[in-house]
Structure formats: C-alpha cells, structure tokens
Write a protein that holds these residues in place. Structure first.
Motif, PDB file in Angstrom:
ATOM      1  N   SER A  81     -50.817   2.051  17.045  1.00 16.50           N
ATOM      2  CA  SER A  81     -50.705   3.189  16.090  1.00 16.50           C
ATOM      3  C   SER A  81     -52.420   2.932  15.721  1.00 16.50           C
ATOM      4  N   GLY A  82     -52.865   4.021  15.056  1.00 19.54           N
ATOM      5  CA  GLY A  82     -54.405   4.207  14.631  1.00 19.54           C
ATOM      6  C   GLY A  82     -54.483   4.470  13.686  1.00 19.54           C
ATOM      7  N   VAL A  83     -54.165   3.154  12.471  1.00 18.58           N
ATOM      8  CA  VAL A  83     -54.496   3.041  11.577  1.00 18.58           C
ATOM      9  C   VAL A  83     -54.150   0.980  11.378  1.00 18.58           C
ATOM     10  N   SER A  84     -54.391   0.777  10.659  1.00 18.33           N
ATOM     11  CA  SER A  84     -54.400  -0.773  10.449  1.00 18.33           C
ATOM     12  C   SER A  84     -52.583  -0.568  10.607  1.00 18.33           C
ATOM     13  N   TRP A 106     -52.717  -2.322  20.126  1.00 17.95           N
ATOM     14  CA  TRP A 106     -54.371  -3.014  19.519  1.00 17.95           C
ATOM     15  C   TRP A 106     -55.087  -4.559  20.600  1.00 17.95           C
ATOM     16  N   ALA A 107     -54.338  -5.419  21.143  1.00 18.33           N
ATOM     17  CA  ALA A 107     -54.651  -5.831  22.243  1.00 18.33           C
ATOM     18  C   ALA A 107     -55.001  -5.471  23.796  1.00 18.33           C
ATOM     19  N   ALA A 108     -55.108  -4.202  23.630  1.00 15.89           N
ATOM     20  CA  ALA A 108     -54.976  -4.118  25.096  1.00 15.89           C
ATOM     21  C   ALA A 108     -55.822  -2.745  24.871  1.00 15.89           C
ATOM     22  N   TRP A 127     -51.523  -2.044  30.259  1.00 16.07           N
ATOM     23  CA  TRP A 127     -50.503  -1.172  29.431  1.00 16.07           C
ATOM     24  C   TRP A 127     -49.809  -2.395  28.134  1.00 16.07           C
ATOM     25  N   GLY A 128     -50.350  -0.893  26.864  1.00 17.85           N
ATOM     26  CA  GLY A 128     -49.788  -2.715  25.751  1.00 17.85           C
ATOM     27  C   GLY A 128     -48.729  -1.165  25.150  1.00 17.85           C
ATOM     28  N   TYR A 129     -47.888  -2.063  24.208  1.00 13.74           N
ATOM     29  CA  TYR A 129     -46.705  -1.270  23.941  1.00 13.74           C
ATOM     30  C   TYR A 129     -46.545  -1.591  22.466  1.00 13.74           C
ATOM     31  N   SER A 130     -46.926  -1.209  20.951  1.00 18.53           N
ATOM     32  CA  SER A 130     -46.800  -1.217  20.193  1.00 18.53           C
ATOM     33  C   SER A 130     -47.811  -2.055  19.191  1.00 18.53           C
ATOM     34  N   GLN A 131     -47.403  -3.024  18.688  1.00 19.36           N
ATOM     35  CA  GLN A 131     -48.355  -4.353  18.491  1.00 19.36           C
ATOM     36  C   GLN A 131     -49.885  -4.403  19.843  1.00 19.36           C
ATOM     37  N   GLY A 132     -49.306  -4.079  21.195  1.00 22.74           N
ATOM     38  CA  GLY A 132     -49.949  -5.246  22.113  1.00 22.74           C
ATOM     39  C   GLY A 132     -51.167  -3.667  22.349  1.00 22.74           C
TER      40      GLY A 132
END
Length: 302
Positions: free
Chosen positions: A127-130, A105-107, A98-103
């Motif tokens: 986010s689906g963008v950089s 991306w890492a998830a 489970w990842g929230y916001s910046q997490g």
C-alpha cells in the motif's frame, strides 16, 4: 537448512534454501496474517528462486504480545538481523528483500535503513497510503463486493473513523464501545474488519504510518507488483506513491507491474493456494530478477 534468527528478545525459527551456485540472496518479509515461514507464498519463493541462483531466507515473524501488532520498526530490526544471517551464508553476492502486503512497508524501511546491503527490492501488494487509510479503502471494497449500498459504506467508514480517533487519543472508550455495539447489529459488520470490543490504546502502533516519504528514499532497483483488482488497497494511490524520480529529480529504477486476474494475493480468484499463483507473477518476477542480477553482476565485475 533450518536455523534461528537471534533477534532482539526473540529467537525466530528460519529456513534457508541455497542453490548450488548463488548469484544473490533474498530475505522474505511477512503479510499481517501470514507470519509463519511455511506460508504458501514464501514456500513458493524457495522453490522458484533457487533455480535462478537466488538463496531464500524465510523465518517466522515474532508473535504479537497482548494483542499489539508488531511495530514496523521492530519488524525491520528483525529483518535486518535476518539479512546479516543471510549474508553470512551467501557471502559476496547481492542481497535483496521481498515483502508482501504489510511486509512491503517493512521491506521499504529496510531498504532505506541498509542501502549498502539491500541491492534490490520486490514488493507485492504494497500500500502507498497509511494502514488506517488502507483499511478504510479495503473495508469499503469488501462491502461493495458484497452488494451493500454506498449509504452502508458511509456508515461503516464513520464507525472506523470513530475507532481510529479513540486509538489515537485513548479517550472516550465507553462511547466508542457504544458505537461498536450498535455497529454489530448492522448487516455489513461481518465484512468491516472491526473487532467487537474496543482495543487498548496503542494497540495499532503504525496506523498513521505514511509510506510515501520512505518510498521516495529507496535507491535500489525495485519491482512493485499489484493485482489488477486488488480488494484491500487503493490501487491508483498506491501505484502513484512510487515516484519515478528521487529527491534530486534523478530517474529511479522502479518497475511497476499489474497482474492479470489477481486481487491482493498474486493468485487467480484470490485463493491462498500455490496452484493458483498466476503465471504473470512468476514470469514478471523471474524476468526482472534475471535482468537486474545480470546488471548487478556486471557492476561487481567492473
């Protein structure tokens, strides 16, 4: 249960909540400003999910060093270690992230790196963008919500692009600082998420990380949750980044849900308060997990 994640070069305090009968295990990955395991969204998971038979492992993210954000790959390394620890405590059950916001991306990186272990994935406000694109969009939205004109938004975005160019190249630090000094006199500056002093080059390791090729490689069942009025990410582009087909044109198990009344946090009014967590968030996540874990259980039985 209190324990430690012995990650490379760091010992990360962790809390593991295990139900009486575990059907699955979940590791929690962090938002950029929410690196402590007692953040209210993570504690909420440890109260909600064990009732569904899901063990929850949350840990403190490793601290940033000298102002440098923790690179996504290093966050993913730590999450991989945490996942193995979780598997040791709840063996023989499906594991997920489970990842929230910046997490988020890492998830996603974790799901691609360890497809044999990550059997399901939940991302919240991913986010689906950089990161650079996301911060431009988010900062612009902050100014608009404060009532600034589009000319002010354009002025702010020009400053952000100047800072980004410096961070990429490491050249013209003095000129970039002069641009920032002038920007600090603008009325919009407090809402621009810009530092008043130019950072060292390389501080923002992942500013141009493109999540779309990573999302395309995810093979496990995935739930992507978004607030209907998210103020920090470009919502249409982020939702569109979740292709419903893989590289071979085969349909994927991706569920996208928008949460009524929620912004970037899955709460009413965007407040960081557990009592404001939306019913939609709890219901959609619980129902999705129940269904997917039933299917995974049938697959194991067969």
């Amino acid at each position: 249960m209190e324990l430690f994640i012995n990650a490379e070069g760091a010992e990360l305090p962790a809390t593991l909540t295990v139900p009486q009968a575990s059907r699955a295990g979940l590791v929690v990955l962090h938002g950029s400003g929410a690196g402590e395991r007692d953040y209210f969204l993570y504690e909420h998971l440890s109260r909600l999910l064990p009732d569904l038979g899901v063990a929850v492992l949350r840990y403190d993210r490793r601290p940033a060093i000298d102002g440098h954000d923790v690179p996504f790959e290093l966050q993913t390394d730590d999450a991989a270690t945490a996942l193995q620890v979780l598997g040791d405590h709840v063996p023989g059950v499906p594991l997920g992230a489970w990842g929230y916001s910046q997490g988020a991306w890492a998830a996603a990186l974790l799901a691609v790196r360890m497809p044999e272990l990550i059997r399901f994935l939940i991302v919240v406000s991913g986010s689906g963008v950089s990161p650079a694109e996301q911060m431009r969009a988010g900062s612009a939205e902050q100014l608009r919500r404060q009532g600034f004109a589009e000319a002010d938004v354009a002025d702010m975005l020009s400053v952000r692009r100047t800072v980004e160019a410096y961070l990429r190249s490491g050249t013209d630090r003095r000129g970039t600082q002069a641009v920032l000094d002038q920007a600090m006199t603008r009325a919009w500056f407090p809402w621009a998420s810009l530092a008043g002093v130019v950072s060292e080059p390389g501080t923002w390791h992942d500013m141009d990380f493109d999540p779309r090729p990573v999302l395309d490689q995810i093979t496990c069942p995935t739930l992507a949750l978004y607030g209907e009025t998210d103020e920090w990410i470009p919502l249409p582009e982020s939702i569109a980044a979740w292709s419903v087909k893989d590289a071979h044109g085969t349909g994927r198990d991706v569920t996208i849900a928008q949460l009524r009344g929620a912004d970037h946090l899955p709460t009413l009014g965007g407040v960081a308060d557990p009592v404001a967590i939306t019913n939609d968030y709890e219901r959609v996540m619980s129902d999705w997990l129940q269904h997917r874990l039933t299917l995974l259980g049938r697959g194991s039985a067969s």
